[in-house]
Write a protein that holds these residues in place. Structure first.
Motif, PDB file in Angstrom:
ATOM      1  N   VAL A 351       0.862  -1.184   0.000  1.00  0.00           N
ATOM      2  CA  VAL A 351       0.000   0.000   0.000  1.00  0.00           C
ATOM      3  C   VAL A 351       0.896   1.230   0.000  1.00  0.00           C
ATOM      4  O   VAL A 351       1.907   1.270   0.721  1.00  0.00           O
ATOM      5  N   GLN A 352       0.534   2.225  -0.808  1.00  0.00           N
ATOM      6  CA  GLN A 352       1.326   3.445  -0.910  1.00  0.00           C
ATOM      7  C   GLN A 352       0.570   4.610  -0.267  1.00  0.00           C
ATOM      8  O   GLN A 352      -0.661   4.646  -0.289  1.00  0.00           O
ATOM      9  N   VAL A 353       1.321   5.536   0.274  1.00  0.00           N
ATOM     10  CA  VAL A 353       0.748   6.743   0.872  1.00  0.00           C
ATOM     11  C   VAL A 353       1.337   7.949   0.161  1.00  0.00           C
ATOM     12  O   VAL A 353       2.543   7.990  -0.119  1.00  0.00           O
ATOM     13  N   SER A 354       0.510   8.935  -0.159  1.00  0.00           N
ATOM     14  CA  SER A 354       0.995  10.165  -0.781  1.00  0.00           C
ATOM     15  C   SER A 354       0.257  11.354  -0.177  1.00  0.00           C
ATOM     16  O   SER A 354      -0.780  11.207   0.462  1.00  0.00           O
ATOM     17  N   LEU A 384      -0.766  21.366   8.461  1.00  0.00           N
ATOM     18  CA  LEU A 384      -0.421  21.204   7.045  1.00  0.00           C
ATOM     19  C   LEU A 384      -1.267  20.161   6.340  1.00  0.00           C
ATOM     20  O   LEU A 384      -1.130  19.979   5.128  1.00  0.00           O
ATOM     21  N   THR A 385      -2.146  19.469   7.063  1.00  0.00           N
ATOM     22  CA  THR A 385      -2.834  18.306   6.511  1.00  0.00           C
ATOM     23  C   THR A 385      -4.340  18.438   6.621  1.00  0.00           C
ATOM     24  O   THR A 385      -4.871  18.793   7.682  1.00  0.00           O
ATOM     25  N   ASP A 386      -5.028  18.130   5.520  1.00  0.00           N
ATOM     26  CA  ASP A 386      -6.489  18.085   5.520  1.00  0.00           C
ATOM     27  C   ASP A 386      -6.902  16.638   5.780  1.00  0.00           C
ATOM     28  O   ASP A 386      -7.206  15.880   4.861  1.00  0.00           O
ATOM     29  N   ASN A 387      -6.879  16.245   7.045  1.00  0.00           N
ATOM     30  CA  ASN A 387      -7.168  14.848   7.381  1.00  0.00           C
ATOM     31  C   ASN A 387      -8.655  14.520   7.365  1.00  0.00           C
ATOM     32  O   ASN A 387      -9.053  13.417   7.741  1.00  0.00           O
ATOM     33  N   GLN A 471      -3.391   3.422  -3.304  1.00  0.00           N
ATOM     34  CA  GLN A 471      -2.644   4.619  -2.933  1.00  0.00           C
ATOM     35  C   GLN A 471      -3.532   5.496  -2.062  1.00  0.00           C
ATOM     36  O   GLN A 471      -4.551   6.007  -2.522  1.00  0.00           O
ATOM     37  N   ILE A 472      -3.174   5.628  -0.798  1.00  0.00           N
ATOM     38  CA  ILE A 472      -3.942   6.447   0.147  1.00  0.00           C
ATOM     39  C   ILE A 472      -3.457   7.893   0.010  1.00  0.00           C
ATOM     40  O   ILE A 472      -2.285   8.184   0.241  1.00  0.00           O
ATOM     41  N   VAL A 473      -4.378   8.778  -0.372  1.00  0.00           N
ATOM     42  CA  VAL A 473      -4.022  10.180  -0.586  1.00  0.00           C
ATOM     43  C   VAL A 473      -4.510  11.007   0.595  1.00  0.00           C
ATOM     44  O   VAL A 473      -5.701  11.019   0.909  1.00  0.00           O
ATOM     45  N   ILE A 474      -3.573  11.658   1.260  1.00  0.00           N
ATOM     46  CA  ILE A 474      -3.881  12.547   2.381  1.00  0.00           C
ATOM     47  C   ILE A 474      -3.621  13.969   1.890  1.00  0.00           C
ATOM     48  O   ILE A 474      -2.457  14.391   1.798  1.00  0.00           O
ATOM     49  N   PRO A 475      -4.645  14.739   1.536  1.00  0.00           N
ATOM     50  CA  PRO A 475      -4.427  16.043   0.893  1.00  0.00           C
ATOM     51  C   PRO A 475      -3.690  17.033   1.799  1.00  0.00           C
ATOM     52  O   PRO A 475      -3.820  17.018   3.022  1.00  0.00           O
ATOM     53  N   HIS A 476      -2.912  17.885   1.157  1.00  0.00           N
ATOM     54  CA  HIS A 476      -2.295  19.004   1.859  1.00  0.00           C
ATOM     55  C   HIS A 476      -3.369  20.050   2.191  1.00  0.00           C
ATOM     56  O   HIS A 476      -4.316  20.256   1.433  1.00  0.00           O
TER      57      HIS A 476
END
Length: 582
Positions: A351-354, A384-387, A471-476
């Motif tokens: 699993v990838q994280v970006s 810094l993160t929109d979780n 790919q788990i995307v955690i937006p800025h």
């Protein structure tokens, strides 16, 4: 590390915060397979040690490779999909090395009648001449007499002749002897070869050279493991070409006139296909052999877990499906066919994280891992993160979106090309329409869907099961609104909590002539796409930080008949790829 402890919080604060684990977190030692760090134990695949049947195979046709003359290289290349693959070692005769000549004067060459030897004598006596070995195996030197050199190795002839000369001239005489030419020999080739007969060559030429001159071994009848060298009706040596293919070992033989190279009939053989480096037909030295011996030649891939075996026994057709370990002790017989198979399902996925996160970007996790399990091990910097807007890019979803888009484009093409025309004028219009539609279709087929899976809404993240390659995307966290598509000045605009959709479009220069102001899409930070279809929607839809405004193009209803189909495709592309095409 102290900085991480004071500025980092667990990712899913609003959903499944674990404050008790925070102080012990070390970003440099994240390992989702380590049960001591995450609670996700490393999984080992269960090995099936039983023997299962895979059904009853029917007899396969045994049509071999056709060899009317010279062996075709293409026919000798391995292919795991063939019912009757070429024999192991057949490509030995695919090259053109029979045209490469050697002088034949190696040190093991035995002197024969007709060979020429150059002799120099200097000192008290001066003599220089090229002499020929006569039929009795002698050379003649004046004042010395005949010297027998028959069957003397080329490496020893200098010493032999020198000793004979110095036995007569004992003082102040130097001698040098050199074998100049070797006499060709005539060899007979017989048995299961393509062109049996009589062939000329050098005594030092290899067995491979003569076999290639004769067209090679017949791949259906000949043995690659039993090639006899016969001299005076006695077997001088037996050659196994498997030794040469495996280790490069080839017996050194000095041929003589009337020697015979006999290729014996093919022994028991088994066909091999599937996950192996050598998918060939292998010849067995015995009528029966263990699977472990065959594995030495077939070279199964590391991932192989099972082997399917089918063929015939005295009781009739049979088939078995064995684990690889059981196969090693299984007894194979003539005519068996083997399929090496990777039948172990992976128990660990990657699993990838970006996006915005701390720590590693790849995780190897248990197959049954859910999204929350991974997110619990990912630290972030909250500012810094929109979780609240996490989404997943999934390959299987992208493939499905691509298939749906292609189906829609195929349908559009059919509708254009099959549209009826009642007059020449209408036919001309339809031809022009078809040209425009094909340009659109060509461009649309190049679109690559993202495969977005929406998992977050209103601060709640769904705990879905992960798939391999996700790919788990955690937006800025961002204060920008991107406006694109059919606007005059596509650009990023600073977020204004009081601005409406119309305001952002106006700040981007307004709509272009091709824009459909009644079809504007808003791509949320979590990947969700919503549409504003009229002025009321434009005023009521709230634009949030990180959103993307995408103005879609309009379809000209005056020249395009399939407006509905094209409009639907434009919507699909906007949702699947977050782009707008004309």
């Amino acid at each position: 590390m102290n900085i991480f402890k004071t500025t980092t919080v667990w990712l899913l604060t609003s959903v499944f915060l674990m404050p008790s684990a925070f102080a012990a977190f070390e970003p440099s030692t994240i390992d989702l397979q380590d049960s001591t760090s995450t609670g996700i134990p490393q999984i080992e695949a269960n090995e099936d040690t039983g023997t299962n049947s895979i059904g009853s195979y029917q007899n396969q046709s045994r049509s071999g490779i056709l060899l009317p003359g010279e062996v075709d290289v293409r026919e000798l290349l391995p292919s795991s999909g063939e019912d009757n693959p070429p024999p192991y070692g057949a490509n030995l005769f695919a090259g053109g090395y029979e045209t490469e000549r050697v002088d034949g004067l190696n040190e093991n060459y035995l002197i024969a009648a007709g060979d020429q030897i150059n002799i120099w004598i200097w000192g008290a006596v001066s003599y220089s001449s090229v002499v020929t070995v006569d039929n009795q195996g002698n050379i003649f030197i004046p004042n010395i007499g005949p010297i027998n050199v028959l069957d003397v190795p080329a490496s020893d002839v200098n010493q032999l002749v020198q000793s004979k000369i110095k036995a007569i001239y004992t003082n102040n005489v130097e001698v040098y002897v050199n074998l100049l030419t070797a006499t060709p020999v005539s060899i007979y080739l017989s048995g299961a070869i393509i062109r049996p007969g009589q062939y000329a060559g050098m005594a030092s030429d290899s067995v491979l050279y003569y076999l290639k001159r004769a067209g090679g071994i017949d791949t259906e009848r000949g043995s690659y493991r039993s090639i006899q060298i016969i001299r005076d009706n006695k077997i001088l040596k037996e050659v196994d070409l498997y030794d040469f293919v495996q280790t490069g070992q080839l017996p050194s033989i000095t041929f003589k006139d009337k020697d015979v190279i006999l290729v014996k009939p093919q022994k028991s053989a088994v066909n091999v296909s599937g996950g192996v480096k050598n998918p060939f037909r292998f010849e067995l030295k015995k009528k029966q052999t263990k699977g472990s011996e065959l594995a030495e030649y077939a070279k199964p891939l590391v991932k192989i877990s099972h082997v399917g075996i089918f063929g015939n026994r005295d009781s009739g057709p049979f088939s078995v499906y064995l684990t690889y370990q059981d196969f090693l002790n299984y007894t194979l017989q003539d005519g068996d066919s083997l399929v090496f198979n990777d039948d172990n399902h992976a128990q660990v996925i990657d699993v990838q994280v970006s996006g915005s996160y701390l720590g590693p970007s790849y995780f190897a996790v248990k197959k049954s891992t859910h999204l929350h399990d991974v997110l619990n091990a990912i630290p972030i910097v909250p500012s810094l993160t929109d979780n609240q807007s996490i989404y997943i890019l999934r390959k299987s979803v992208a493939e499905r979106q691509k298939q749906i888009l292609d189906d829609s484009l195929d349908k559009l093409e059919r509708s254009v090309f099959t549209a009826p025309a009642s007059s020449d004028g209408e036919a001309s219009i339809r031809a022009k329409e078809a040209e425009l539609v094909m340009q659109f279709v060509e461009k649309a087929r190049q679109v690559k869907p993202l495969g977005k899976v929406i998992v977050s809404d209103n601060g709640v993240t769904a705990n879905i099961l992960l798939e391999k390659g996700d790919q788990i995307v955690i937006p800025h966290y961002t204060d920008l609104i991107n406006v694109g598509g059919e606007v005059l000045v596509p650009q990023a605009i600073v977020y204004n909590p009081n601005a409406t959709l119309d305001d952002y479009v106006a700040w981007a220069g307004g709509f272009t002539d091709r824009a459909d102001d009644e079809r504007v899409s808003i791509v949320r930070a979590n990947g969700m796409v919503v549409f504003a279809k009229d002025d009321k929607d434009a005023k009521n839809i709230k634009i949030n930080r990180g959103d993307q405004v995408l103005v879609l193009p309009k379809v000209d209803t005056k020249i395009i008949q399939s407006v509905k189909d094209i409009t639907q495709i434009v919507y699909q592309i906007a949702v699947a790829a977050n782009v707008a095409i004309n």
